[in-house]
Design a protein around this motif. Structure first.
Motif, PDB file in Angstrom:
ATOM      1  N   SER A 100       0.832  -1.190   0.000  1.00 19.48           N
ATOM      2  CA  SER A 100       0.000   0.000   0.000  1.00 19.48           C
ATOM      3  C   SER A 100       0.870   1.244   0.000  1.00 19.48           C
ATOM      4  CB  SER A 100      -0.913   0.012   1.228  1.00 19.48           C
ATOM      5  OG  SER A 100      -1.530   1.266   1.367  1.00 19.48           O
ATOM      6  N   LYS A 101       0.560   2.203  -0.861  1.00 20.96           N
ATOM      7  CA  LYS A 101       1.323   3.447  -0.933  1.00 20.96           C
ATOM      8  C   LYS A 101       0.740   4.531  -0.028  1.00 20.96           C
ATOM      9  CE  LYS A 101       4.062   1.819  -4.102  1.00 20.96           C
ATOM     10  NZ  LYS A 101       3.441   0.497  -4.295  1.00 20.96           N
ATOM     11  N   ARG A 102      -0.331   4.253   0.679  1.00 20.71           N
ATOM     12  CA  ARG A 102      -0.992   5.281   1.482  1.00 20.71           C
ATOM     13  C   ARG A 102      -0.363   5.439   2.860  1.00 20.71           C
ATOM     14  NH1 ARG A 102      -7.062   3.675   1.679  1.00 20.71           N
ATOM     15  NH2 ARG A 102      -7.193   5.697   2.734  1.00 20.71           N
ATOM     16  N   GLY A 103       0.459   4.490   3.266  1.00 17.68           N
ATOM     17  CA  GLY A 103       1.042   4.552   4.600  1.00 17.68           C
ATOM     18  C   GLY A 103       2.496   4.997   4.581  1.00 17.68           C
ATOM     19  N   GLU A 104       3.055   5.238   5.757  1.00 16.41           N
ATOM     20  CA  GLU A 104       4.436   5.659   5.919  1.00 16.41           C
ATOM     21  C   GLU A 104       5.295   4.464   6.319  1.00 16.41           C
ATOM     22  OE1 GLU A 104       5.556   8.637   5.257  1.00 16.41           O
ATOM     23  OE2 GLU A 104       3.585   9.513   4.867  1.00 16.41           O
ATOM     24  N   ASN A 145      -0.716   6.071   9.995  1.00 10.65           N
ATOM     25  CA  ASN A 145      -0.899   5.121   8.897  1.00 10.65           C
ATOM     26  C   ASN A 145       0.453   4.506   8.531  1.00 10.65           C
ATOM     27  OD1 ASN A 145      -3.630   5.848   8.700  1.00 10.65           O
ATOM     28  ND2 ASN A 145      -3.122   7.558   7.355  1.00 10.65           N
ATOM     29  N   VAL A 147       2.632   1.545   6.069  1.00 13.02           N
ATOM     30  CA  VAL A 147       2.564   0.737   4.851  1.00 13.02           C
ATOM     31  C   VAL A 147       2.344  -0.731   5.201  1.00 13.02           C
ATOM     32  CG1 VAL A 147       4.008   2.294   3.514  1.00 13.02           C
ATOM     33  CG2 VAL A 147       5.069   0.445   4.821  1.00 13.02           C
ATOM     34  N   THR A 151      -3.963  -4.210   0.329  1.00 14.69           N
ATOM     35  CA  THR A 151      -4.440  -3.017  -0.380  1.00 14.69           C
ATOM     36  C   THR A 151      -4.600  -1.839   0.564  1.00 14.69           C
ATOM     37  OG1 THR A 151      -5.608  -4.412  -1.958  1.00 14.69           O
ATOM     38  CG2 THR A 151      -6.240  -2.099  -1.858  1.00 14.69           C
ATOM     39  N   ASN A 152      -5.188  -2.073   1.725  1.00 15.53           N
ATOM     40  CA  ASN A 152      -5.388  -1.003   2.694  1.00 15.53           C
ATOM     41  C   ASN A 152      -4.233  -0.975   3.680  1.00 15.53           C
ATOM     42  OD1 ASN A 152      -7.927  -0.255   1.654  1.00 15.53           O
ATOM     43  ND2 ASN A 152      -8.907  -1.922   2.786  1.00 15.53           N
ATOM     44  N   HIS A 153      -3.722   0.215   3.965  1.00 14.72           N
ATOM     45  CA  HIS A 153      -2.643   0.359   4.919  1.00 14.72           C
ATOM     46  C   HIS A 153      -3.153   0.119   6.341  1.00 14.72           C
ATOM     47  CE1 HIS A 153      -4.727   4.172   4.496  1.00 14.72           C
ATOM     48  NE2 HIS A 153      -4.326   4.499   5.709  1.00 14.72           N
ATOM     49  N   THR A 155      -4.123   1.250   9.745  1.00 15.01           N
ATOM     50  CA  THR A 155      -4.586   2.533  10.267  1.00 15.01           C
ATOM     51  C   THR A 155      -4.704   2.443  11.779  1.00 15.01           C
ATOM     52  OG1 THR A 155      -5.843   2.901   8.236  1.00 15.01           O
ATOM     53  CG2 THR A 155      -6.370   4.281  10.117  1.00 15.01           C
TER      54      THR A 155
END
Length: 210
Positions: A100-104, A145, A147, A151-153, A155
């Protein structure tokens, strides 16, 4: 969450007892020094249900508190306060399409934790002093958040997290200068935020008492 549920219900009565009844604290044997500081370094792997492939690194300092109870000649309950700086680093490759690219992939944090330690003062000649610890502390993390390989980081919901841990360790040497502890740790917000994925760590620590 189970670790948090158990530790919270055990730790809160001890907090109030230690604050209201300090006069019942008794002196420890000579080989069990108190009111000392400890410098701590630690590291260990982390995991969650989303496979973050995390490693935690820690620098900490702790101070023995005056409240302690000698249960028997061999068993003593002690309290101390610990503050930490820690990092969570992910080893996931940014080029992996399953990540997932939405997380750090790097999180910094600070924590403050009251610690309860059950110490055993052995009668053997070998200078080894084992103990069991548990703690429910508070922490602040820079990223909520993280990585993951799904698909979903992951959270965590908010920057505030509870830091729960249980551990086994031992001090070494006649003056008990050095020690090693291994912990199982859990971070979550206990449902105080809209999301609460939680992450877990195993951590090995080396500490120096002074």
């Amino acid at each position: 969450m189970m670790l948090y549920w158990i530790a919270r219900r055990v730790s809160l009565p001890l907090v109030f007892t230690s604050l209201l009844l300090p006069g019942f604290a008794s002196a420890e044997p000579a080989k069990n020094p108190d009111k000392r500081w400890a410098a701590i370094v630690g590291a260990g792997p982390g995991f969650s249900n989303r496979r973050n492939e995390l490693t935690q690194y820690r620098l900490a300092i702790s101070k023995d508190l005056p409240w302690q109870w000698s249960l028997t000649e061999k068993w003593t309950v002690k309290t101390r306060l610990e503050t930490s700086y820690f990092e969570w680093r992910s080893s996931l490759d940014d080029g992996d399409p399953s990540v997932s690219k939405r997380g750090e992939d790097l999180v910094h944090g600070m924590s403050l934790s009251p610690v309860w330690r059950l110490e055993y003062l052995p009668q053997w000649e070998v200078p080894i002093f084992p103990y069991f610890e548990f703690s429910v502390g508070a922490s602040y993390i820079t990223e909520s958040n993280i990585v993951s390989r799904k698909t979903n980081h992951t959270t965590l919901g908010c920057h505030f997290q509870f830091e729960d841990r249980i551990g086994l360790g031992s001090d070494f040497g006649s003056e008990r200068r050095w020690g090693v502890t291994t912990y199982a740790m859990h971070y979550s917000n206990a449902g105080t935020c809209s999301e609460n994925s939680g992450v877990n760590f195993f951590e090995l620590r080396l500490h120096y008492n002074f």
